[in-house]
Every structure is written in structure tokens, then in C-alpha cells.
Design an enzyme around this catalytic site. Sequence first.
Site, short mmCIF file in Angstrom:
data_model
loop_
_atom_site.label_atom_id
_atom_site.label_comp_id
_atom_site.label_asym_id
_atom_site.label_seq_id
_atom_site.Cartn_x
_atom_site.Cartn_y
_atom_site.Cartn_z
N ASN A 167 0.84 -1.21 0.00
CA ASN A 167 0.00 0.00 0.00
C ASN A 167 0.87 1.25 0.00
O ASN A 167 0.61 2.22 -0.74
CB ASN A 167 -0.90 0.02 1.24
CG ASN A 167 -1.98 -1.04 1.20
OD1 ASN A 167 -2.37 -1.51 0.14
ND2 ASN A 167 -2.46 -1.42 2.37
N TYR A 212 -7.56 -14.20 7.41
CA TYR A 212 -6.36 -14.33 6.59
C TYR A 212 -6.12 -15.78 6.18
O TYR A 212 -6.35 -16.70 6.96
CB TYR A 212 -5.14 -13.84 7.37
CG TYR A 212 -5.15 -12.36 7.67
CD1 TYR A 212 -4.65 -11.43 6.76
CD2 TYR A 212 -5.64 -11.89 8.89
CE1 TYR A 212 -4.66 -10.08 7.04
CE2 TYR A 212 -5.65 -10.53 9.18
CZ TYR A 212 -5.16 -9.63 8.24
OH TYR A 212 -5.16 -8.29 8.54
N ARG A 234 -2.87 -17.07 4.89
CA ARG A 234 -1.49 -16.75 4.55
C ARG A 234 -0.46 -17.68 5.19
O ARG A 234 0.74 -17.51 5.00
CB ARG A 234 -1.19 -15.30 4.96
CG ARG A 234 -1.22 -15.07 6.44
CD ARG A 234 -1.33 -13.60 6.84
NE ARG A 234 -0.33 -12.74 6.27
CZ ARG A 234 -0.27 -11.42 6.53
NH1 ARG A 234 -1.18 -10.85 7.33
NH2 ARG A 234 0.68 -10.68 6.00
N ARG A 244 0.46 -7.18 14.62
CA ARG A 244 -0.46 -8.26 14.26
C ARG A 244 -0.22 -9.42 15.23
O ARG A 244 0.46 -10.40 14.91
CB ARG A 244 -0.22 -8.73 12.82
CG ARG A 244 -0.54 -7.72 11.75
CD ARG A 244 -2.04 -7.44 11.65
NE ARG A 244 -2.34 -6.64 10.47
CZ ARG A 244 -2.26 -5.31 10.44
NH1 ARG A 244 -1.87 -4.66 11.51
NH2 ARG A 244 -2.56 -4.64 9.34
N ASP A 296 -1.45 2.66 6.80
CA ASP A 296 -0.52 2.63 5.67
C ASP A 296 -0.57 3.95 4.90
O ASP A 296 0.45 4.46 4.45
CB ASP A 296 -0.88 1.48 4.72
CG ASP A 296 -0.98 0.14 5.44
OD1 ASP A 296 -0.25 -0.04 6.43
OD2 ASP A 296 -1.80 -0.69 5.03
#
Length: 319
Positions: free
Chosen positions: A44, A111, A113, A175, A267
Site C-alpha cells: 500500500n 487471513y 497466509r 499483528r 498505511d
Amino acid sequence: MAQNNQAQSFVTLGEAMGLFVAKTPGRLADVEEFSRYLAGAEVNVAIGMARLGFQSNYVSKVGNDCIGEFIRNAIGKENINTDSISETADYPTGFMMKTSQTDGSDPAVEYFRRNSAASTLNASDIDASLFKADTHLHLTGVAAAVSSSMREAIFKALEYARAQGCSITFDTNLRPTLWPNQETMIKTVNELAFASDIVLPGVEEGKILVGSEDPETIADFYLNNGAKTVIVKLGAEGAFYKTAAGESGTVAGFKVEKVVDTVGAGDSFATGVISALLDGKSVAEAARRGNLFGSLAVQVRGDSESLPTRAKLIELEQA
């Protein structure tokens, strides 16, 4: 920092993902249609810097799959250098799914991931030639949380950047669910912050990382451990800044009539701050631009759709 943005090179690294946003409110399990976007804290910022005319470089890894192809194409369209995005057939590209909120509250996000292609990024993927005297390196706590090998890549990038005298920003961007435990998270995030010039924590993150939600206490903690400038995000209230030289102040936020989606605001804030500092603006002016970019971000669904071009920025700052 140099004032000619055309001469500035920007580098960041992390995990770009596919983002699927629900077209209608409700639980993700019940939604039948989604809109696709590009997501990832670092990408971003890379997009925002490229739109403002900076030479933007993004280091990552994607899988040999449709989401990976989408990411490569989307990043390429933003005039970001994709030479440092590698591909692997052994691991899939990560993606995330997000609910659609109608009341301005934070959306629910899931998520996908674990064991992603980007999680295999390592120190050998970092090219020393990316770092020159006029390069700015941006790092985040999100990338540091992805995997131990990505953390090694981050520290390698830091090593190269510091050797060349590059300016460095670090967005703490916690996170907790991605870290093995909170102790490791706090230790690693703070270590990265101490090695950076400009630190961008949120006031809520300060409670975890510093043990205080007082903006000046948070700023002093990082200034006393090596940072030169700290800008603490206060949400809708704006931002508090303090420098090693003792300059400090609070810059008010921008009023937003309707909050659509809060994801990506941090961001955008980082993009505003970094671009302003590289444009030769003061820390107070950088905090103001960060607030401006953050206010634009919460008014759209995607994470990077609101990031302005240089022409749009001039129009916004003259308004």
C-alpha cells in the site's frame, strides 16, 4: 532529507495479498459475492509513493497461481519496480477476506497466509544494489510477523540501508495473531524501531510495546533508544510528534463525514508522512499530510484506492 522527490528511491518489503471484500453486509460464511483488491501494508505504501512520483521498489514473493499473477499485474500498473518480486511454484500466494460494514466499525478479516509464498522470503532475496545514499527504506511490524525468514530479510535490508546512510521509517503495525507469542513480538518490534530513524506507533500499540498510552511517553521511549523522530497516531484525534531535538506538538485530524472502512488507514498515514519528509517538509507538516491521507483512506473500501497522485495532492493541500 532531499527535497527533489524525483531523485528519491523508495524501498519496502513484505507480503502482498489478494483481498476479497464482501459486497453485502453479514458474516463472511454467508456472503456470496466479493470484490477483489490488492492488499498488504507495505505494498500500500509502495503504491502511494509511486503515485507521488517516487521511484518505488517492492520486494516480495508470490506463488505461481492466479492471485500471484493478479498481484504482479496490479503492482506493475502502479509503476512500481517489480524486479524484486520472485515467484515460487512450491507455495501459494496469500489472500484475505473482509466483511462489509455499514456503521463505520472495523470489518472482520480472515487471513489465508500460513505457509504462503511470501513467508519464504529470506535474506538472500534482498539485493544490496537497491540501497543507495538517496534511498528511503520503509519497514513494518506486519512483515516482521510473517515468518522468521522474512524477519531475517528485514534485518538484512536494515543492514544494507544503514551501511549506505539511508533514511529509515518503521511502522510498528502490530499483528499479535501472527507472532509465536507476545514477548517475541514486543522484543522484535522494538528492536526494529530502535534501529530506525522515524517510528510510527499507534497510541493503542504503545500500551503493548511501551506500557503506556500517553503519546509523549511513547515517543520518549523510542527517542531514548535511538530513534530521531516519533509520530504517534491518535486515530481521529490526529497525531502527536516529537523529535530528538525536542520539537513536539499535536496535529489535529481531518473531519470525516462517513467512515466506510478503517483498514489501510495506517498505511496511508505512513505514505503521507514519508512523502512529506522526502519533500523537505517539517515534521509537523508531515504529520498533517499523514492525517490527510489517513482521512482519505477510511472513506473507501479498498486499502490503496484513495492514495492520491502528485497533482491531486497539490490540489488537496491547497484547498
